[in-house]
Design a protein around this motif. Structure first.
Motif, mmCIF file in Angstrom:
data_model
loop_
_atom_site.group_PDB
_atom_site.id
_atom_site.type_symbol
_atom_site.label_atom_id
_atom_site.label_comp_id
_atom_site.label_asym_id
_atom_site.label_seq_id
_atom_site.Cartn_x
_atom_site.Cartn_y
_atom_site.Cartn_z
ATOM 1 N N ALA A 1 41.975 43.201 39.832
ATOM 2 C CA ALA A 1 42.777 44.280 40.419
ATOM 3 C C ALA A 1 43.979 44.597 39.524
ATOM 4 O O ALA A 1 44.294 45.774 39.278
ATOM 5 N N TRP A 2 44.640 43.554 39.022
ATOM 6 C CA TRP A 2 45.788 43.722 38.125
ATOM 7 C C TRP A 2 45.364 44.438 36.836
ATOM 8 O O TRP A 2 46.037 45.334 36.346
ATOM 9 N N SER A 3 44.201 44.032 36.315
ATOM 10 C CA SER A 3 43.680 44.622 35.090
ATOM 11 C C SER A 3 43.383 46.107 35.283
ATOM 12 O O SER A 3 43.671 46.929 34.403
ATOM 13 N N ALA B 1 42.065 38.914 41.999
ATOM 14 C CA ALA B 1 43.431 39.414 41.831
ATOM 15 C C ALA B 1 43.647 39.837 40.372
ATOM 16 O O ALA B 1 44.302 40.849 40.099
ATOM 17 N N ALA B 2 43.082 39.060 39.452
ATOM 18 C CA ALA B 2 43.197 39.385 38.027
ATOM 19 C C ALA B 2 42.503 40.709 37.722
ATOM 20 O O ALA B 2 43.018 41.530 36.954
ATOM 21 N N SER C 1 46.525 34.830 36.256
ATOM 22 C CA SER C 1 46.177 34.651 37.664
ATOM 23 C C SER C 1 45.013 33.675 37.833
ATOM 24 O O SER C 1 44.033 33.721 37.078
ATOM 25 N N PRO D 1 45.882 39.619 32.553
ATOM 26 C CA PRO D 1 45.911 39.085 33.927
ATOM 27 C C PRO D 1 44.972 37.911 34.162
ATOM 28 O O PRO D 1 45.256 37.042 34.993
ATOM 29 N N THR E 1 36.820 47.656 30.908
ATOM 30 C CA THR E 1 36.925 47.637 32.368
ATOM 31 C C THR E 1 35.555 47.349 32.977
ATOM 32 O O THR E 1 35.441 46.600 33.953
ATOM 33 N N THR F 1 33.440 39.488 36.348
ATOM 34 C CA THR F 1 34.188 38.928 37.482
ATOM 35 C C THR F 1 33.245 38.435 38.568
ATOM 36 O O THR F 1 33.398 37.326 39.096
ATOM 37 N N SER G 1 38.459 33.024 36.304
ATOM 38 C CA SER G 1 39.431 33.856 35.583
ATOM 39 C C SER G 1 39.465 33.578 34.091
ATOM 40 O O SER G 1 39.400 34.497 33.264
ATOM 41 N N ILE H 1 44.819 48.077 37.440
ATOM 42 C CA ILE H 1 46.110 48.766 37.552
ATOM 43 C C ILE H 1 46.672 49.020 36.154
ATOM 44 O O ILE H 1 47.200 50.107 35.863
ATOM 45 N N ASN H 2 46.564 48.017 35.270
ATOM 46 C CA ASN H 2 47.002 48.194 33.880
ATOM 47 C C ASN H 2 46.241 49.329 33.206
ATOM 48 O O ASN H 2 46.822 50.124 32.446
#
Length: 294
Positions: free
Chosen positions: A236-238, A233-234, A228, A224, A155, A162, A168, A240-241
């Protein structure tokens, strides 16, 4: 019996019916779990299954109503057993039985058979506590090591890359390379650590559990970035995962080890997301120092 039935008000009868349905459901679940076990384990589960059926028949004498097991609960426990193992499933069922016991105590003044049911449920709990010595539980620390390390390192890495790279696919590829290399390193470190200490675990198996846990976490975190087109956005998705992984694993450990879920979840989430936030800032600074050329 008719005299007792007349004393049951609507709310009490509804509560007894729910308990009756729970007992029937657990009767079916325990019997199915018994079929997947051997020897003493199977015998204990079969005996508990028979006891649950008898408890349901006791409640039926008061409700004068036949009930069927909850099919969705049976399917859910079968799925949990397949996914998390027999110990997790049994522990979770026992947590539900503990809640049921609190309900039974409310019936004691009206239903004299409740004391018998309560005593047998307590015996079930003790029998199940001594029942299973599941392999994966011996390696929980190795799994925790792989998950924690992957969550904290990756993370942070993905958050930093990022802002530093802002692409991405490149971030995803860099994360994949980093993740694979780190998983091999962690597996090797766990092997050497286990081998140097006297434990009842096998060093190779411990290293495999650590490496596999790391790889699975890596796959879920970098996925992600290959889907994505927006790097933010990727990310944020990561994240969340990562939160979902932390929640699922914390729930698993809290059930099998009988520890509180919230403090453990908060600690893991705070560490992982704290490192990610720091790395995010470092990546942003790196991008600015390089004049956004990356």
């Amino acid at each position: 019996m008719k005299d007792i039935e007349t004393k049951l008000d609507i709310k009490t009868k509804e509560a007894v019916l729910k308990s009756q349905k729970t007992e029937m459901t657990e009767h079916v679940v325990y019997m199915r779990l018994a079929k997947k076990q051997r020897g003493r384990n199977a015998e204990i589960l079969e005996q508990i299954s028979e006891d649950e059926a008898r408890h349901a028949s006791i409640w039926e004498r008061y409700t004068n109503t036949k009930v069927r097991p909850n099919p969705w609960a049976v399917i859910l426990y079968a799925f949990l057993n397949m996914l998390f193992g027999i110990t997790f499933t049994l522990k979770l069922m026992e947590l539900n039985e503990d809640r049921a016991q609190k309900k039974y105590k409310k019936f004691l003044t009206l239903l004299p058979d409740t004391e018998e049911v309560l005593k047998e449920e307590e015996k079930h709990e003790q029998a199940l506590l001594d029942l299973i010595d599941e392999e994966r539980l011996k390696y929980t620390s190795s799994i925790v090591l792989g998950l924690n390390d992957a969550l904290v390192e990756l993370t942070g890495t993905l958050a930093g890359l990022t802002f530093a790279l802002a692409n991405s696919r490149i971030v995803g590829l860099a994360g994949l390379i980093t993740g694979i290399a780190a998983s091999l390193s962690m597996a090797a470190s766990e092997y050497l650590s286990q081998k140097s200490e006297e434990r009842d675990t096998h060093p190779v198996r411990a290293s495999v559990y650590t490496g596999v846990a790391y790889i699975i976490t890596v796959a879920l975190l970098i996925f992600p970035f290959f889907v994505s087109s927006s790097v933010y956005a990727a990310l944020a998705w990561s994240l969340i995962n990562a939160l979902i992984i932390i929640a699922l694993f914390t729930f698993f450990v809290s059930v099998v080890r009988s520890v509180s879920f919230k403090p453990m979840f908060a600690e893991m989430a705070l560490v992982s997301f704290g490192v990610a936030a720091i790395s995010f800032v470092i990546g942003s600074i790196a991008n600015k120092l390089l004049g956004g050329s990356l």
